[in-house]
Enzyme design. Structure first.
Site, mmCIF file in Angstrom:
data_model
loop_
_atom_site.group_PDB
_atom_site.id
_atom_site.type_symbol
_atom_site.label_atom_id
_atom_site.label_comp_id
_atom_site.label_asym_id
_atom_site.label_seq_id
_atom_site.Cartn_x
_atom_site.Cartn_y
_atom_site.Cartn_z
ATOM 1 C CG ASN A 51 -1.269 -6.766 -8.762
ATOM 2 O OD1 ASN A 51 -0.893 -5.790 -8.116
ATOM 3 N ND2 ASN A 51 -2.498 -6.876 -9.211
ATOM 4 C CB CYS A 72 -0.952 0.000 1.192
ATOM 5 S SG CYS A 72 -2.057 1.430 1.135
ATOM 6 N NE ARG A 130 -5.729 -0.164 -10.924
ATOM 7 C CZ ARG A 130 -4.632 0.518 -11.263
ATOM 8 N NH1 ARG A 130 -4.664 1.832 -11.262
ATOM 9 N NH2 ARG A 130 -3.524 -0.103 -11.585
ATOM 10 C CE LYS A 170 -1.567 -6.911 -4.138
ATOM 11 N NZ LYS A 170 -1.584 -5.486 -3.876
HETATM 12 C C1 LIG Z 1 -9.180 1.131 -4.724
HETATM 13 C C2 LIG Z 1 -7.989 0.256 -4.470
HETATM 14 C C3 LIG Z 1 -7.781 -0.270 -3.209
HETATM 15 C C4 LIG Z 1 -6.671 -1.093 -2.965
HETATM 16 N N1 LIG Z 1 -6.540 -1.662 -1.720
HETATM 17 C C5 LIG Z 1 -5.550 -2.577 -1.517
HETATM 18 C C6 LIG Z 1 -5.474 -3.307 -0.299
HETATM 19 O O1 LIG Z 1 -6.296 -3.158 0.622
HETATM 20 N N2 LIG Z 1 -4.445 -4.199 -0.158
HETATM 21 C C7 LIG Z 1 -3.520 -4.406 -1.149
HETATM 22 O O2 LIG Z 1 -2.613 -5.219 -0.980
HETATM 23 N N3 LIG Z 1 -3.590 -3.750 -2.318
HETATM 24 C C8 LIG Z 1 -4.582 -2.856 -2.534
HETATM 25 N N4 LIG Z 1 -4.693 -2.238 -3.753
HETATM 26 C C9 LIG Z 1 -3.730 -2.573 -4.833
HETATM 27 C C10 LIG Z 1 -4.259 -3.692 -5.728
HETATM 28 O O3 LIG Z 1 -4.354 -4.917 -5.029
HETATM 29 C C11 LIG Z 1 -3.315 -3.893 -6.932
HETATM 30 O O4 LIG Z 1 -2.035 -4.221 -6.446
HETATM 31 C C12 LIG Z 1 -3.205 -2.667 -7.828
HETATM 32 O O5 LIG Z 1 -4.460 -2.048 -8.024
HETATM 33 C C13 LIG Z 1 -2.583 -3.024 -9.197
HETATM 34 O O6 LIG Z 1 -3.346 -4.020 -9.840
HETATM 35 P P1 LIG Z 1 -4.445 -3.692 -10.984
HETATM 36 O O7 LIG Z 1 -3.743 -2.856 -12.050
HETATM 37 O O8 LIG Z 1 -4.886 -5.016 -11.482
HETATM 38 O O9 LIG Z 1 -5.532 -2.889 -10.332
HETATM 39 C C14 LIG Z 1 -5.754 -1.384 -3.996
HETATM 40 C C15 LIG Z 1 -5.970 -0.826 -5.269
HETATM 41 C C16 LIG Z 1 -7.048 -0.023 -5.521
HETATM 42 C C17 LIG Z 1 -7.264 0.527 -6.908
#
Ligand SMILES: Cc1cc2nc3c(=O)[nH]c(=O)nc-3n(C[C@H](O)[C@H](O)[C@H](O)COP(=O)(O)O)c2cc1C
Length: 340
Positions: free
Chosen positions: A200, A100, A225, A139
């Site tokens: 990811n 995060c 997303r 992660k």
């Molecule tokens: C709205 C939002 C909330 C997220 N909350 C978390 C979370 O609680 N824990 C976490 O490990 N990653 C969190 N992420 C990151 C996602 O798990 C992921 O690593 C990131 O969005 C990239 O992947 P994507 O391009 O497929 O979205 C969050 C991402 C978004 C957009």
């Protein structure tokens, strides 16, 4: 052990609650992770068990492999929280958040701040490992910035500690959520550890997920997303792999998904709260359909599940009557112009 789960739902704060997770599982997601749970909040669970928190901790019948995600940087607190989550008896694994990037989170040393403090990161990993008999996952991002790429070393340590898997978002903390995903960076994490690595970041369509898997050499792909806008992406992946046609989903399916999500969420939280939260999902899923802007406006005054269903049914019937149930790319916002 061979990893059989390949395409999983990434944890997203405020999003990957039980209702949305179940919808993704129904579309074939092979795993999911709760939104992040603060070790501090869990330590005081009795006082902090708000409705939101409760839905995060719930596991609905029909949910598949589910990890609970912990965030924190005080090893003793993370260990105690891991034990509490284990004692709940409803999760398949515990996932540690070292990704995060939010200012507030890293400001208190949590999330991706641990990437620049490997000693503390290791202490957190050990504390969680020692306090649960569930599989533990990690992660993380590639590192804090290009000068501090610590994911390979932490992934190696995770393997040595007997963790089940590592998910790596192929960006650094300083990139936040945009900029190129570093495929080679992910490959280096894969090469550094003997345990399964999930790649990811940046998947928008089913075919991206397959090419990302091949390019990174990862054991699986974690999708965030894109699933918010297309929870059926998991089914699209299955179709692609099976050589079946993959097409945009029509209004009927989109409305059905929204009504399912609304009903599930209303079963877990007060109706007005759950329906208010349906606005964002409604905007995402109806994007590109004729008249969706008016429906979203009308939604602002809806507070009950019955009224939500009535609004959606009326809208769908209008589209069916006018033979206009397909997505119009020219009406869609930029991001949803991607086709599957
Ligand atoms: C709205 C939002 C909330 C997220 N909350 C978390 C979370 O609680 N824990 C976490 O490990 N990653 C969190 N992420 C990151 C996602 O798990 C992921 O690593 C990131 O969005 C990239 O992947 P994507 O391009 O497929 O979205 C969050 C991402 C978004 C957009």
């Amino acid at each position: 052990m061979t990893e059989t789960r390949r395409f999983v739902l990434a944890p997203m704060d405020g999003m990957t609650r039980a209702s949305f997770r179940l919808v993704c599982f129904e579309y074939g997601a092979e795993g999911a992770t709760t939104e992040m749970i603060q070790s501090l909040a869990l330590g005081r669970a009795k006082r902090r068990l708000s409705d939101t928190f409760a839905e995060t901790m719930v596991r609905l019948p029909g949910e598949g492999n589910l990890a609970a995600q912990l965030i924190g940087s005080v090893p003793a607190m993370m260990g105690a929280s891991a034990r509490k989550l284990t004692d709940m008896g409803r999760f398949d694994a515990i996932d540690i958040n070292m990704g995060c990037p939010a200012r507030k989170v890293v400001g208190s040393g949590n999330g991706s701040a641990l990437l620049k403090d490997p000693d503390r990161a290791l202490a957190v990993m050990r504390a969680v490992r020692e306090n649960t008999d569930l599989p533990v996952r990690l992660k993380l991002r590639l590192g804090w910035d290009p000068e501090h790429i610590t994911a390979p070393e932490l992934a190696r340590a995770a393997g040595e500690l007997g963790f089940e898997s590592v998910t790596v978002h192929g960006r650094t903390r300083t990139q936040m959520y945009s900029g190129d995903v570093d495929i080679d960076g992910i490959r280096r994490v894969v090469a550094a550890t003997s345990i399964p690595v999930y790649a990811n970041g940046g998947v928008t369509r089913a075919r991206d997920a397959l090419s990302f898997l091949a390019a990174t050499g990862a054991a699986g792909v974690s999708i965030g997303r894109a699933a918010l806008k297309r929870p059926w992406i998991f089914d699209d992946i299955r179709r692609l792999e099976a050589g079946e046609p993959v097409t945009e989903r029509d209004a009927g399916e989109r409305v059905r998904v929204l009504e399912r999500l609304a009903a599930l969420a209303c079963g877990l939280r007060p109706e007005p709260v759950a329906i208010a939260e349906m606005r964002k999902f409604s905007a995402w899923l109806l994007n590109g359909l004729t008249g969706s802007a008016d429906i979203l406006k009308a939604l602002n005054t809806v507070v009950t599940l019955d009224n939500y269903r009535a609004l959606m049914d009326t809208y769908l019937n209008t589209l069916i009557r006018e033979n206009d149930t397909q997505i119009h790319p020219e009406l869609a916002g930029e991001e949803s112009l991607d086709t599957v």
